[in-house]
Write a protein that holds these residues in place. Sequence first.
Motif, PDB file in Angstrom:
ATOM      1  N   ASP A  64      -8.966 -15.825  25.054  1.00  0.00           N
ATOM      2  CA  ASP A  64      -7.977 -14.748  25.064  1.00  0.00           C
ATOM      3  C   ASP A  64      -8.656 -13.433  25.410  1.00  0.00           C
ATOM      4  OD1 ASP A  64      -5.513 -13.616  24.919  1.00  0.00           O
ATOM      5  OD2 ASP A  64      -5.271 -13.812  22.755  1.00  0.00           O
ATOM      6  N   ILE A  65      -7.875 -12.548  25.995  1.00  0.00           N
ATOM      7  CA  ILE A  65      -8.370 -11.213  26.262  1.00  0.00           C
ATOM      8  C   ILE A  65      -8.136 -10.346  25.033  1.00  0.00           C
ATOM      9  CG2 ILE A  65      -8.102 -11.307  28.751  1.00  0.00           C
ATOM     10  CD1 ILE A  65      -5.403 -10.061  28.492  1.00  0.00           C
ATOM     11  N   ALA A  66      -8.886  -9.289  24.928  1.00  0.00           N
ATOM     12  CA  ALA A  66      -8.856  -8.456  23.729  1.00  0.00           C
ATOM     13  C   ALA A  66      -7.620  -7.578  23.689  1.00  0.00           C
ATOM     14  CB  ALA A  66     -10.106  -7.580  23.682  1.00  0.00           C
ATOM     15  N   SER A  67      -7.148  -7.334  22.483  1.00  0.00           N
ATOM     16  CA  SER A  67      -6.244  -6.204  22.273  1.00  0.00           C
ATOM     17  C   SER A  67      -7.089  -4.936  22.240  1.00  0.00           C
ATOM     18  CB  SER A  67      -5.475  -6.374  20.964  1.00  0.00           C
ATOM     19  OG  SER A  67      -4.625  -7.490  21.013  1.00  0.00           O
ATOM     20  N   VAL A  68      -8.150  -4.987  21.448  1.00  0.00           N
ATOM     21  CA  VAL A  68      -9.166  -3.931  21.423  1.00  0.00           C
ATOM     22  C   VAL A  68     -10.511  -4.603  21.174  1.00  0.00           C
ATOM     23  CG1 VAL A  68     -10.044  -1.886  20.216  1.00  0.00           C
ATOM     24  CG2 VAL A  68      -7.584  -2.130  20.611  1.00  0.00           C
ATOM     25  N   LEU A 111      -5.214   1.950  15.424  1.00  0.00           N
ATOM     26  CA  LEU A 111      -5.647   1.391  14.141  1.00  0.00           C
ATOM     27  C   LEU A 111      -6.803   0.408  14.355  1.00  0.00           C
ATOM     28  CD1 LEU A 111      -5.326   0.922  11.093  1.00  0.00           C
ATOM     29  CD2 LEU A 111      -3.572  -0.805  11.641  1.00  0.00           C
ATOM     30  N   LEU A 112      -6.690  -0.450  15.379  1.00  0.00           N
ATOM     31  CA  LEU A 112      -7.758  -1.404  15.653  1.00  0.00           C
ATOM     32  C   LEU A 112      -9.062  -0.692  16.022  1.00  0.00           C
ATOM     33  CD1 LEU A 112      -6.033  -4.248  17.712  1.00  0.00           C
ATOM     34  CD2 LEU A 112      -6.704  -4.270  15.311  1.00  0.00           C
ATOM     35  N   ALA A 113      -8.966   0.358  16.844  1.00  0.00           N
ATOM     36  CA  ALA A 113     -10.164   1.107  17.217  1.00  0.00           C
ATOM     37  C   ALA A 113     -10.830   1.676  15.968  1.00  0.00           C
ATOM     38  CB  ALA A 113      -9.804   2.223  18.195  1.00  0.00           C
ATOM     39  N   LYS A 114     -10.031   2.186  15.061  1.00  0.00           N
ATOM     40  CA  LYS A 114     -10.560   2.722  13.801  1.00  0.00           C
ATOM     41  C   LYS A 114     -11.251   1.634  12.983  1.00  0.00           C
ATOM     42  CE  LYS A 114      -8.789   4.610   9.406  1.00  0.00           C
ATOM     43  NZ  LYS A 114      -7.585   5.127   8.721  1.00  0.00           N
ATOM     44  N   GLN A 115     -10.566   0.521  12.824  1.00  0.00           N
ATOM     45  CA  GLN A 115     -11.104  -0.551  11.984  1.00  0.00           C
ATOM     46  C   GLN A 115     -12.365  -1.166  12.585  1.00  0.00           C
ATOM     47  OE1 GLN A 115      -9.693   0.150   9.405  1.00  0.00           O
ATOM     48  NE2 GLN A 115      -8.078  -1.271   8.827  1.00  0.00           N
ATOM     49  N   LEU A 116     -12.404  -1.318  13.894  1.00  0.00           N
ATOM     50  CA  LEU A 116     -13.588  -1.900  14.522  1.00  0.00           C
ATOM     51  C   LEU A 116     -14.767  -0.940  14.472  1.00  0.00           C
ATOM     52  CD1 LEU A 116     -12.177  -3.836  17.620  1.00  0.00           C
ATOM     53  CD2 LEU A 116     -12.526  -4.619  15.281  1.00  0.00           C
ATOM     54  N   PHE A 117     -14.494   0.349  14.605  1.00  0.00           N
ATOM     55  CA  PHE A 117     -15.556   1.347  14.465  1.00  0.00           C
ATOM     56  C   PHE A 117     -16.144   1.291  13.054  1.00  0.00           C
ATOM     57  CE2 PHE A 117     -16.983   5.811  13.796  1.00  0.00           C
ATOM     58  CZ  PHE A 117     -17.955   5.855  14.805  1.00  0.00           C
ATOM     59  N   PHE A 118     -15.274   1.223  12.062  1.00  0.00           N
ATOM     60  CA  PHE A 118     -15.748   1.069  10.681  1.00  0.00           C
ATOM     61  C   PHE A 118     -16.529  -0.234  10.515  1.00  0.00           C
ATOM     62  CE2 PHE A 118     -12.110   3.765   8.637  1.00  0.00           C
ATOM     63  CZ  PHE A 118     -12.708   4.914   9.127  1.00  0.00           C
ATOM     64  N   ALA A 119     -16.048  -1.291  11.176  1.00  0.00           N
ATOM     65  CA  ALA A 119     -16.671  -2.612  11.019  1.00  0.00           C
ATOM     66  C   ALA A 119     -18.130  -2.604  11.465  1.00  0.00           C
ATOM     67  CB  ALA A 119     -15.890  -3.664  11.806  1.00  0.00           C
ATOM     68  N   HIS A 120     -18.445  -1.847  12.526  1.00  0.00           N
ATOM     69  CA  HIS A 120     -19.836  -1.757  12.964  1.00  0.00           C
ATOM     70  C   HIS A 120     -20.738  -1.310  11.819  1.00  0.00           C
ATOM     71  CE1 HIS A 120     -18.667  -2.445  17.043  1.00  0.00           C
ATOM     72  NE2 HIS A 120     -18.152  -1.242  17.251  1.00  0.00           N
ATOM     73  N   PHE A 121     -20.335  -0.250  11.141  1.00  0.00           N
ATOM     74  CA  PHE A 121     -21.186   0.342  10.109  1.00  0.00           C
ATOM     75  C   PHE A 121     -21.218  -0.517   8.844  1.00  0.00           C
ATOM     76  CE2 PHE A 121     -20.188   3.804  12.934  1.00  0.00           C
ATOM     77  CZ  PHE A 121     -21.373   4.505  13.006  1.00  0.00           C
ATOM     78  N   ILE A 122     -20.082  -1.122   8.512  1.00  0.00           N
ATOM     79  CA  ILE A 122     -20.055  -2.000   7.338  1.00  0.00           C
ATOM     80  C   ILE A 122     -20.936  -3.220   7.562  1.00  0.00           C
ATOM     81  CG2 ILE A 122     -18.556  -3.483   5.942  1.00  0.00           C
ATOM     82  CD1 ILE A 122     -16.292  -1.448   6.563  1.00  0.00           C
TER      83      ILE A 122
END
Length: 465
Positions: A363-367, A440-451
């Motif tokens: 599948d292609i990404a949503s984000v 929202l996805l961009a926010k969550q994925l950005f946070f996910a990098h650091f977590i």
Amino acid sequence: MIQFILNNQVIKTTANAGITLLDFIREHQQLKGTKIGCREGDCGACTVLVGELKSNSVTYQSITSCISPLGNANGKHIVTVEGINLPKELNTVQKAMTDNYATQCGFCTPGFVVSMTGYALDGNKTTSCNDAISGNICRCTGYKSIEKAGFEIEQKLQQKDNNHQIEWLIKEGFIPNYFETIPEKLALLQPKTFEKTGVKIANGTDIYVQHADKMAEEDVHLLTDQNALKEISFTEGFCTLGANTTVTEIAESKKLQTLFPKLKQFLKLVSSEQIRNMGTIGGNFVNASPIGDMSIFFLALNSTLTIQKEDGSTRQVSFQEFHQNYKKYDLQEGEILQSIAFKTLEEKEFFNFEKVSKRTHLDIASVNAAGRISIENNIITNAHFSVGGVAPIPKYLFNTNEFLLGKPICSETVKEAETILQSEISPITDVRGASSYKRLLAKQLFFAHFIELFPNQVELKKLIA
């Protein structure tokens, strides 16, 4: 004249190199077991195996023949479902499918059988049989029975003699006897060297989705026989990858696995087994999709592109500046991408890749998002973050990256940086989600990098507080 082996038959044809391998198999050779499904590389009904002679043995990979140009079969062994049939009985994979009631209407079954046979032929597999069928779709059986068949095949393959792989597979009924003769037959072929004119095509995973019928009538300039475009090298602290390097070749590189311990985990999120075996990084870059997985990956590595002109001279451009607008990029008439290079990660540097899509595989990404970050004494000394699906181009976050420099690695820094990230992106509402959802996805994925990278310094509860 294009020369290759189709199952156990030497093929010499003057057919246009730009027609699809699928159409040649079905219409020119009347082998109807390879099915026409989506014609976009999504369903796997057209799966075949491609064998390439390397060091006196043949290495096999699965591909979707509906988006592969015939010319790329030149000098290779192409295996369809008819080519793995035994004379008087089902082969081992076919029997596992029937024993586990893993077929119903049967339309998708040849593709599954070929993919599983490809898994059996791959002597270096560290993944599962079910990974091998990640690019095959069944619409009526239900996957549990197919998974059981795959597990049964895995059990049988645990006894495989990798030193005499082909002989063992023949003895155990996976493939017919003629496979033993293929290395010698391939060595005797005299495949055509193609003219360097016409539409430039690597493996076709993008252009053939959109223009397969047009390519069947065009002169094509096939790039896959240019070995210089497929090298992966490490020199003076830099890694350079030829533009024709496939995603599978990246994933299987031991040195890259050392640099990125989660590399295989990251790249399993990119399309499917068959497409990873075909899709090149250069093709992904010039496809210029705002959600191109490999574009996002290499943007975050702060990469540099080398572009080759028609006269053989080259120029370099920062990958951050390559994509200019939607489907527009810095590549002039007659130029091709030669390679991409990035500085290898040092001891205090970290990298992460994230992707959200409606399906986990194929599948292609949503984000999608990636990040490379350097830390010294708890201070951010370098930052390169990218995000896809939120702008007309694969987005390198210039302002966010600049803000992070010199900041302490903590939840407060990440929250402030995410605010700047939101000011840099401009997602639109489309079939992959609403604009607000993508933000929202961009926010969550950005946070996910650091977590993921700094769980002791960055806490989820503080980020969402």
